[in-house]
Motif scaffolding. Structure first.
Motif, mmCIF file in Angstrom:
data_model
loop_
_atom_site.group_PDB
_atom_site.id
_atom_site.type_symbol
_atom_site.label_atom_id
_atom_site.label_comp_id
_atom_site.label_asym_id
_atom_site.label_seq_id
_atom_site.Cartn_x
_atom_site.Cartn_y
_atom_site.Cartn_z
ATOM 1 N N CYS A 305 0.974 -1.244 -0.149
ATOM 2 C CA CYS A 305 -0.142 0.034 -0.138
ATOM 3 C C CYS A 305 1.069 1.113 -0.011
ATOM 4 O O CYS A 305 0.567 2.319 -0.710
ATOM 5 C CB CYS A 305 -0.887 0.227 1.270
ATOM 6 S SG CYS A 305 -2.278 -1.146 1.196
ATOM 7 N N ALA A 306 1.937 1.125 0.729
ATOM 8 C CA ALA A 306 2.702 2.427 1.027
ATOM 9 C C ALA A 306 3.523 2.710 -0.306
ATOM 10 O O ALA A 306 3.363 3.967 -0.973
ATOM 11 C CB ALA A 306 3.717 2.249 2.067
ATOM 12 N N ALA A 307 4.146 1.736 -1.016
ATOM 13 C CA ALA A 307 4.607 1.941 -2.411
ATOM 14 C C ALA A 307 3.885 2.215 -3.098
ATOM 15 O O ALA A 307 4.249 3.322 -4.143
ATOM 16 C CB ALA A 307 5.447 0.716 -2.671
ATOM 17 N N SER A 308 2.529 1.713 -3.693
ATOM 18 C CA SER A 308 1.822 1.966 -4.423
ATOM 19 C C SER A 308 1.209 3.528 -4.066
ATOM 20 O O SER A 308 1.307 4.290 -5.194
ATOM 21 C CB SER A 308 0.533 1.337 -4.471
ATOM 22 O OG SER A 308 0.895 -0.057 -4.318
ATOM 23 N N LEU A 309 0.964 3.951 -3.071
ATOM 24 C CA LEU A 309 0.394 5.208 -2.865
ATOM 25 C C LEU A 309 1.523 6.364 -3.018
ATOM 26 O O LEU A 309 1.437 7.422 -3.486
ATOM 27 C CB LEU A 309 0.010 5.432 -1.239
ATOM 28 C CG LEU A 309 -1.526 5.327 -1.197
ATOM 29 C CD1 LEU A 309 -1.917 5.374 0.180
ATOM 30 C CD2 LEU A 309 -2.401 6.132 -2.161
ATOM 31 N N PHE A 310 2.975 5.972 -2.601
ATOM 32 C CA PHE A 310 3.822 6.931 -2.799
ATOM 33 C C PHE A 310 3.887 7.192 -4.686
ATOM 34 O O PHE A 310 4.066 8.383 -5.042
ATOM 35 C CB PHE A 310 5.552 6.466 -2.169
ATOM 36 C CG PHE A 310 6.600 7.271 -2.544
ATOM 37 C CD1 PHE A 310 6.614 8.059 -1.479
ATOM 38 C CD2 PHE A 310 7.106 7.508 -3.799
ATOM 39 C CE1 PHE A 310 7.659 8.883 -1.494
ATOM 40 C CE2 PHE A 310 8.175 8.102 -3.627
ATOM 41 C CZ PHE A 310 8.534 9.185 -2.603
ATOM 42 N N ILE A 312 1.696 6.787 -6.964
ATOM 43 C CA ILE A 312 0.481 7.437 -7.173
ATOM 44 C C ILE A 312 0.514 8.965 -6.990
ATOM 45 O O ILE A 312 0.185 9.829 -7.784
ATOM 46 C CB ILE A 312 -0.800 6.932 -6.511
ATOM 47 C CG1 ILE A 312 -1.259 5.492 -7.209
ATOM 48 C CG2 ILE A 312 -2.087 7.806 -6.841
ATOM 49 C CD1 ILE A 312 -2.026 4.692 -6.219
ATOM 50 N N VAL A 313 1.063 9.210 -5.669
ATOM 51 C CA VAL A 313 1.010 10.707 -5.340
ATOM 52 C C VAL A 313 2.071 11.344 -6.029
ATOM 53 O O VAL A 313 2.023 12.443 -6.328
ATOM 54 C CB VAL A 313 1.141 10.780 -3.516
ATOM 55 C CG1 VAL A 313 2.008 12.203 -3.204
ATOM 56 C CG2 VAL A 313 -0.107 10.297 -2.941
ATOM 57 N N ARG A 314 3.176 10.750 -6.271
ATOM 58 C CA ARG A 314 4.511 11.185 -7.125
ATOM 59 C C ARG A 314 3.871 11.621 -8.598
ATOM 60 O O ARG A 314 4.112 12.701 -9.029
ATOM 61 C CB ARG A 314 5.610 10.199 -7.149
ATOM 62 C CG ARG A 314 6.850 10.545 -8.033
ATOM 63 C CD ARG A 314 7.731 9.614 -7.916
ATOM 64 N NE ARG A 314 7.539 8.363 -8.082
ATOM 65 C CZ ARG A 314 8.360 7.061 -7.494
ATOM 66 N NH1 ARG A 314 9.464 7.323 -7.228
ATOM 67 N NH2 ARG A 314 8.096 5.984 -7.979
ATOM 68 N N ARG A 315 3.009 10.699 -9.105
ATOM 69 C CA ARG A 315 2.615 11.015 -10.502
ATOM 70 C C ARG A 315 1.578 12.227 -10.273
ATOM 71 O O ARG A 315 1.882 13.079 -11.271
ATOM 72 C CB ARG A 315 1.736 9.627 -10.794
ATOM 73 C CG ARG A 315 1.499 9.727 -12.342
ATOM 74 C CD ARG A 315 1.263 8.406 -12.917
ATOM 75 N NE ARG A 315 2.337 7.402 -12.533
ATOM 76 C CZ ARG A 315 1.954 6.232 -11.744
ATOM 77 N NH1 ARG A 315 0.695 5.971 -11.145
ATOM 78 N NH2 ARG A 315 3.145 5.546 -11.457
ATOM 79 N N GLN A 329 -8.216 13.163 -10.192
ATOM 80 C CA GLN A 329 -7.267 12.624 -10.922
ATOM 81 C C GLN A 329 -7.020 11.089 -10.602
ATOM 82 O O GLN A 329 -6.403 10.569 -11.355
ATOM 83 C CB GLN A 329 -5.884 13.337 -10.585
ATOM 84 C CG GLN A 329 -5.965 14.869 -11.133
ATOM 85 C CD GLN A 329 -5.900 14.874 -12.859
ATOM 86 O OE1 GLN A 329 -6.973 15.315 -13.292
ATOM 87 N NE2 GLN A 329 -4.880 14.478 -13.497
ATOM 88 N N VAL A 330 -7.517 10.837 -9.302
ATOM 89 C CA VAL A 330 -6.999 9.687 -8.955
ATOM 90 C C VAL A 330 -8.174 8.808 -8.450
ATOM 91 O O VAL A 330 -8.985 9.245 -7.558
ATOM 92 C CB VAL A 330 -6.101 9.574 -7.618
ATOM 93 C CG1 VAL A 330 -5.720 8.208 -7.126
ATOM 94 C CG2 VAL A 330 -4.715 10.361 -8.405
ATOM 95 N N ALA A 331 -8.660 7.532 -8.769
ATOM 96 C CA ALA A 331 -9.819 6.780 -8.293
ATOM 97 C C ALA A 331 -9.002 5.548 -7.914
ATOM 98 O O ALA A 331 -8.315 4.870 -8.697
ATOM 99 C CB ALA A 331 -10.769 6.394 -9.189
ATOM 100 N N LEU A 346 -2.693 7.369 3.221
ATOM 101 C CA LEU A 346 -2.909 8.661 2.330
ATOM 102 C C LEU A 346 -3.266 9.687 3.295
ATOM 103 O O LEU A 346 -2.720 10.831 3.124
ATOM 104 C CB LEU A 346 -4.124 8.322 1.300
ATOM 105 C CG LEU A 346 -4.353 9.760 0.551
ATOM 106 C CD1 LEU A 346 -3.100 10.020 -0.167
ATOM 107 C CD2 LEU A 346 -5.423 9.448 -0.401
ATOM 108 N N MET A 347 -3.873 9.460 4.679
ATOM 109 C CA MET A 347 -4.192 10.259 5.483
ATOM 110 C C MET A 347 -2.943 10.848 5.973
ATOM 111 O O MET A 347 -2.507 11.924 6.090
ATOM 112 C CB MET A 347 -4.930 9.706 6.490
ATOM 113 C CG MET A 347 -6.294 9.642 6.420
ATOM 114 S SD MET A 347 -7.202 11.081 5.910
ATOM 115 C CE MET A 347 -7.407 11.995 7.711
#
Ligand code: 73E
Length: 832
Positions: A305-310, A312-315, A329-331, A346-347
């Motif tokens: 989760c943390a790697a994926s969110l990082f 997604i947020v970076r993008r 932009q993100v679902a 994400l919080m």
């Protein structure tokens, strides 16, 4: 870092830019080049596995070109993207799928033949990518296929397990698990050593006030593990869109070894650190619908989760848009509760790293996430102990408590008179130790919650999420009935049927709009069509019979009725009901005169599926099936009247042979327990009928194909609770014919009865939770009806054709459209 080639040099690039092969000659050239250079083999040293390598690399080149263009197009347009977070993607084989999706399979077949190889043998060389347990993982794979085919900008995120679901061997009738190390040669993945993320575990939280008086939380002094991205291209069918599946692999953060330890002589300790880090993504947990609460599993979940969110947020941050734009932009879709930690993560990013306030952060989170529930089985509902979360993810636990507090305050304001409700809906279960209820957290942190078939979506609203319907209103809950991709499950698995349908409809368009299938109902009386349809089914049965002979050494007659149940072994799926029915049939056949036996409808009962390694009852069921198989198949009185087969190591590529070969398939879960089921859809789409309970998607299949074209039996979901209650308080008589089955088992007909006593006792002494006895009569009566119906071959054929024609609804394309419109609000990027 600016990595673009400067304008003046771009002409040179464009001139030499990689081109896709489009002729047979170019394909052969690519294959030979890859075999000779990439694989360093030669004309004199090229076996089928090298040919598979060369063919895959040739197709991979094609995919990569489209993949790069797709990503470029999407970066440029910067639309809202969908991120499908799933701990499982049961992809199966990639080569055949790639060939069909880019539409070059015929060219490849001819080219391979020029080079001395048979296409079928080459396809067989590939190992399954088996990063999943069953339906949930295969659904994720079908969704990726549909997302790309429908041109949606979408990414899958998962873990790059070194070991997929174990391989099953049957030794003396017992399941033995063999590790599935599948990465020896995997041409479909691209390591991105430049795409890495540091992931923290353990440590502590320091709080302080900054100059403006704002509370700041810092999570520090933890252990860092590195996440490395591996990408796999996901081609759509008949489109240029090629999406990305990103898998994270874990690695020690300081590279290979910790050199400080290494140099100070602690060689072993430094290796141990490295191995501990790599353990995180080492193995897929083999439990389907069971939560075991192991710390390593929680580590996997957070790591991913943390790697994926990082990522997604970076993008998102590259676009320099305001944070309030994030949900535009993100679902992010949560495939079950396994990725629920993405919510507090994400919080944490928004609060602690980006400095947003709570309310803004929470609004963004809720708009971003959607949660799909796949089960109401209590043993599958994830819970994590508070001390475990506290130790591993101290900051996340604080955030979860804060989410819970705000939520409970809201509930208290809305329902001031219902104090008990607070305890019921709290994210924290007040047990010893306290537990975090992941389904509640997922629901509270999402804007939509969906079930996977109508009955299931209704059930979650009246059972596990009943209070939440009161709190949020019914609109937060929706249904998206599961679907399957017709590309793999018809076109690829059953090419002759696909071709026949296309010949009648005038094109393969129906593979992109499965509702067009309804037009084949016009041919239900067409003699040639019927004959060809029937021949195809027979040929598919011959193919399976051949496979059964090769794999299990059992000869089966392809003109018998093929009755198939393949799926994970689980008490709720009731393979025990099936095998007890088989024993009952055996007893009836034994009692008949030889003349009557000849008149009986011959049957081949085929089973397949894995049991979770620690699930003893499921393993006992496998053992019983194998014992029955041994006895029945060796019984000279019986001959072809009944054969019983347990197919070893059921997986996606085997399903592609098995599914097209059924006359009847069994989907016989206790009503209300199977959320949807998806193999039921696959079997009917391939011209087989169903024996099933009123459960999951069987109900909608019945609605679509018509009651005359399916064999339903058994008690209804609404009566299950009372029946269970009655088993304990009403005096409970085991069905008389089932009793006879148990007596036969007890007499030792299938080996030492003691081996099966737990299974029999679960019914006789322990309340028959899954209602095997209650449904037994109805089950065997329905099987009798099927024997009779099958003898009327003409009517049977009409039923199967009609059913196929009415299966359009069950395409995963329809499913993805519903998610896109009702949950994700995303648009399409057109490809040119
Ligand atoms: O009914 C199936 C459903 O068709 C359901 O049992 C399955 O999901 C399929 C796709 O929607 C499912 N798998 C799990 N829960 N439900 C599960 C739970 C924990 C670990 C692994 C799988």
């Amino acid at each position: 870092v600016e990595a673009s080639i400067p304008e003046p040099q771009r002409e040179a690039w464009k001139k030499f830019s990689a081109k896709e092969f489009s002729s047979k000659e170019d394909f052969e050239k690519d294959v030979v080049r890859h075999i000779e250079t990439t694989l360093a083999r030669s004309l004199f040293n090229c076996d089928e596995s090298a040919a598979y390598g060369g063919t895959s690399l040739a197709f991979r080149d094609r995919l990569v070109i489209e993949w790069n263009k797709t990503q470029q197009r999407q970066t440029f347009a910067d639309p809202k993207r969908v991120y499908y977070l799933s701990l499982e993607f049961l992809m199966g084989r990639a080569l055949d799928n790639a060939m069909l999706n880019v539409g070059m399979k015929d060219i490849a077949r001819d080219g391979l033949s020029d080079l001395g190889f048979r296409m079928e043998d080459i396809i067989e060389q590939e190992r399954d990518a088996a990063l999943g347990n069953g339906g949930l993982g295969r659904l994720a794979a079908c969704f990726l296929d549909s997302l790309a085919t429908l041109d949606y900008p979408a990414w899958g995120y998962a873990l790059r397990y070194k070991y997929g679901i174990f391989k099953q061997e049957i030794v003396d009738g017992y399941q033995v698990e063999i590790p599935d190390y599948w990465l020896d040669f995997n041409p479909w993945e691209f390591p991105r050593h430049d795409v890495t993320v540091d992931i923290q575990f353990y440590g502590s939280v320091r709080k302080y006030m900054d100059d403006s008086g704002k509370q700041i939380s810092v999570w520090e002094n933890g252990e860092i593990v590195n996440a490395v991205a591996y990408d796999a291209p996901v081609p759509g069918y008949g489109t240029k869109t090629t999406n990305n599946l990103r898998l994270w692999s874990s690695k020690a953060s300081h590279g290979e070894f910790d050199f400080t330890k290494f140099n100070s002589g602690e060689y072993e300790a430094s290796v141990a650190d490295q191995q501990r880090a790599e353990t995180i993504s080492a193995v897929l947990y083999p439990n389907d619908s069971l939560d075991r609460g192991k710390e390593l599993r929680l580590k996997q979940q957070y790591f991913w989760c943390a790697a994926s969110l990082f990522d997604i947020v970076r993008r998102f941050k590259k676009s320099k848009k305001a944070w309030s734009e994030f949900p535009n932009q993100v679902a992010i879709q949560l495939n079950d509760t396994h990725p629920t930690l993405a919510i507090p993560e994400l919080m944490r990013i928004l609060l602690d790293l980006e400095g947003l306030n709570w309310d803004d952060s929470w609004a963004i989170v809720q708009k971003t996430f959607g949660y799909t529930n796949h089960t109401v089985l209590p043993e599958a509902l994830e819970k994590w102990s508070v001390p475990l979360v506290q130790n591993l993810l101290p900051r996340h636990l604080q955030i979860i408590y804060e989410i819970n507090m705000q939520f409970l305050q809201y509930v208290e304001r809305s329902f001031p008179k219902d104090r008990e409700m607070l305890g019921r809906v709290s994210i924290i279960e007040e047990s010893q130790p306290k537990m975090v209820r992941m389904a509640y957290l997922a629901l509270i942190g999402s804007h939509k919650v969906n079930g996977v078939a109508e009955l299931h979506s209704d059930l979650i609203k009246t059972t596990i999420f009943k209070d939440f319907v009161k709190i949020y209103g019914p609109d937060k809950f929706t249904n998206v009935t599961n679907g399957i991709t017709p590309r793999r499950w018809l076109h690829q698995a059953n090419p002759r049927l696909s071709e026949l349908i296309a010949s009648k409809l005038g094109s393969y368009d129906y593979l992109k709009d499965l509702t067009l299938l309804h037009k084949i109902e016009n041919f239900v009386d067409d003699k040639d069509f019927r004959k060809e349809f029937q021949e195809i089914k027979y040929a598919n049965k011959v193919r399976l019979a051949k496979y059964i002979k090769e794999a299990q050494g059992i000869s089966v007659n392809p003109s018998g009725l093929f009755d198939i149940q393949v799926k994970r072994i689980h008490e709720y799926k009731r393979q025990q009901l099936n095998i007890f029915g088989v024993i009952h049939r055996y007893l009836e056949l034994k009692e008949m005169s030889p003349e009557d036996r000849k008149k009986a409808q011959p049957r081949v009962s085929i089973f397949g599926g894995k049991a979770a390694p620690g699930y003893w009852m499921a393993k006992t069921i496998i053992h019983l099936i194998n014992q029955v198989s041994k006895v029945v198949n060796a019984d000279k009185d019986i001959g072809d009247a009944l054969k019983v087969v347990f197919l070893e190591d059921y997986n996606v590529s085997k399903a592609e042979i098995i599914v097209p070969a059924s006359d009847i398939s069994e989907h016989i879960s206790t009503a209300g327990t199977e959320a949807s089921g998806t193999s039921n859809m696959k079997f009917v789409l391939n011209g087989g009928l169903i024996i099933g309970t009123c459960d999951g998607a069987n109900i909608e299949i019945t609605r679509e194909v018509g009651e005359d074209n399916i064999f339903l039996f058994g008690n209804l979901a609404e009566d299950v609770e009372d029946l269970r209650h009655g088993h304990f308080y009403g005096g409970f008589e085991i069905d008389s014919q089932l009793k006879r089955v148990f007596e036969t088992m007890r007499s030792g007909t299938f080996g030492d009865a003691g081996q099966f006593s737990a299974l029999v006792n679960s019914i006789v002494d322990h309340g028959d939770y899954y209602l095997v006895s209650d449904d037994f009569k109805s089950y065997i009566d329905t099987q009798k009806l099927i024997d009779e119906a099958y003898k009327q071959q003409d009517e049977w054929l009409t039923k199967t054709i009609t059913a196929v024609a009415r299966m359009g609804f069950f395409s995963s394309d329809r499913c993805i459209q519903e998610y896109a419109e009702e949950i994700w609000s995303i648009g399409i990027i057109w490809t040119f």
